[in-house]
Design a protein around this motif. Sequence first.
Motif: not given
Length: 562
Positions: A47, A63, A67-68, A71, A137, A141, A165
Amino acid sequence: MNIALTILALLIVLGISWRYLGSYLEAVFEGRVKFLSFIERRFYKLLGVDPEAEQSWQSYARSLIIFSVLSIAFCYGILRLQAHLPLNQSHLPGVPPALAWNTAVSFITNTNWQNYAGETTMTYLSQMMALVVPQFTSAAVGIAAAIALSRGFSRKLSKTIGNFWVDITRVIIYVLLPVAFIAAIVFMGQGAVQTFSHSVTIRNAATGFKQTIPLGPVASLETIKQFGTNGGGYFNANGAHPFEDPTAMTAFLSVVLILAIPVSLTYTFGKMIKRKRTGLLLLATMAFFFFVSLGVATVAEKAPSPVMSAATHGQVVHAFEGKESRFGIFDSVLYDVASTQTSTGSINSQLDSYSPVGGAVALGGMMLGEVSPGGVGSGLYTILAFAIVTVFIAGLMVGRTPEFLGKKIQAKEIKLASIAVLIMPIVVLVATAIAVSVPAGRAGPLNAGPHGFSEILYAITSQGNNNGSAFGGLSGNTAFYNIIGGVVMLLGRFGVMIPVLALSGSLAAAPIVGETDGTLKTDSFLFGSLLVGVIVIVGALSFFPVLSLGPIAEALSHGRLF
């Protein structure tokens, strides 16, 4: 007696989980658990993350959003292209755009709302990569956001709330993966399917009738769908399918997995802020709502059905239609209450067949903000937002500056907490109003009258609370419901989570003040009662009018509530 033994066993197992899983979670996030550090370091290197560098709440939130979004794009791409990818066991086409959008958003927001039958829509690759991976994931979160808020209370004069992260990496490799792996072995031992073999076709020699029985990597999905309070089933029947939930043991284990992390996080929170009694009070508040819901739903579903009794000329007929016939009414109700009072939604019986009051219980758990005990992470940070509102109201009543866990609650904090509490009712009510106002929305329910309205209300409420359960009478696989559902799920997830992270940053930057004679004890029965009252009042004021148009009107049409 069976009911009492089931509840007793559940309390014992969850009590052990609360103490030891809660303590373990705190050790994981404090960096004291390192037995998989060789894997952890490789994730950070991949990462490009420095695990020692912490983030401000803005950087943490950024972040999380990046990330979402990535995804969602990843899942959407797999679903659209699955016809050209490996492990397409039945030569299935790509998922249509609106449905792929809804499904991708659904699994990334921990909702797992499904407008499709998994066994006839998704390939093995799609099930594993686009659906199972996000179940790890998205759960990570939610837990990370709750831990970030916990750090806000535990720190003073700090500009950081952790590293996003690092938090999601640790919870995945040290908690979610090991437990899901072990539980999957148990499920396979009980009869859950885990295979890449093609579907099996069986022919009845006497009648010539053929039946195709779908197979697939089911057990590996089943355990994380429960442990991460995800809920997306491999099959359309979800928890009622014998390949997903083969025995009474797996049904009980499913309930334990669903409740384990939401319950345990209250101990984690208490330990992080060094006030275990406060964590215990939050648990007691969650348990109060859960067992009241379970009791009301059990009475409602065990009561004779007035409709069926009338159809059978006065014979006493219990409401067994739609229940899980292998395990009985109570186990069906327990499974569904656990599923709807969290953000799981992996029901094992048909909520559309429940009595009006039973259906209202499922709705009510979500309308209260899913704090009984709520989803992984989301239950904790939502009830903490309610607690801040409670402290503020209590401060107004006695004329003192509100304080909560050593932090003064000022204008900024109460505004952020209020947004976190009220965004869900606003989104649900506005989206429901739109759905019942346009032809595309009114075309969805298969029933007329109050029950048809309840089907629409339940769908929007479920998606707005990132739950995923449904009244099966709504035809949701339309462009209208796929698109509006995706928007509602995004707002229900991040409309709460971002204010929570901002609240965490504000609290972390504040000093810790000492207790005085005027400080409200937040581990007392009085505070717990106030917290319960605020949760009920907010939920009642927001949703009682729409409940009156749906479940309450339907119940009264039977001549009684129960």
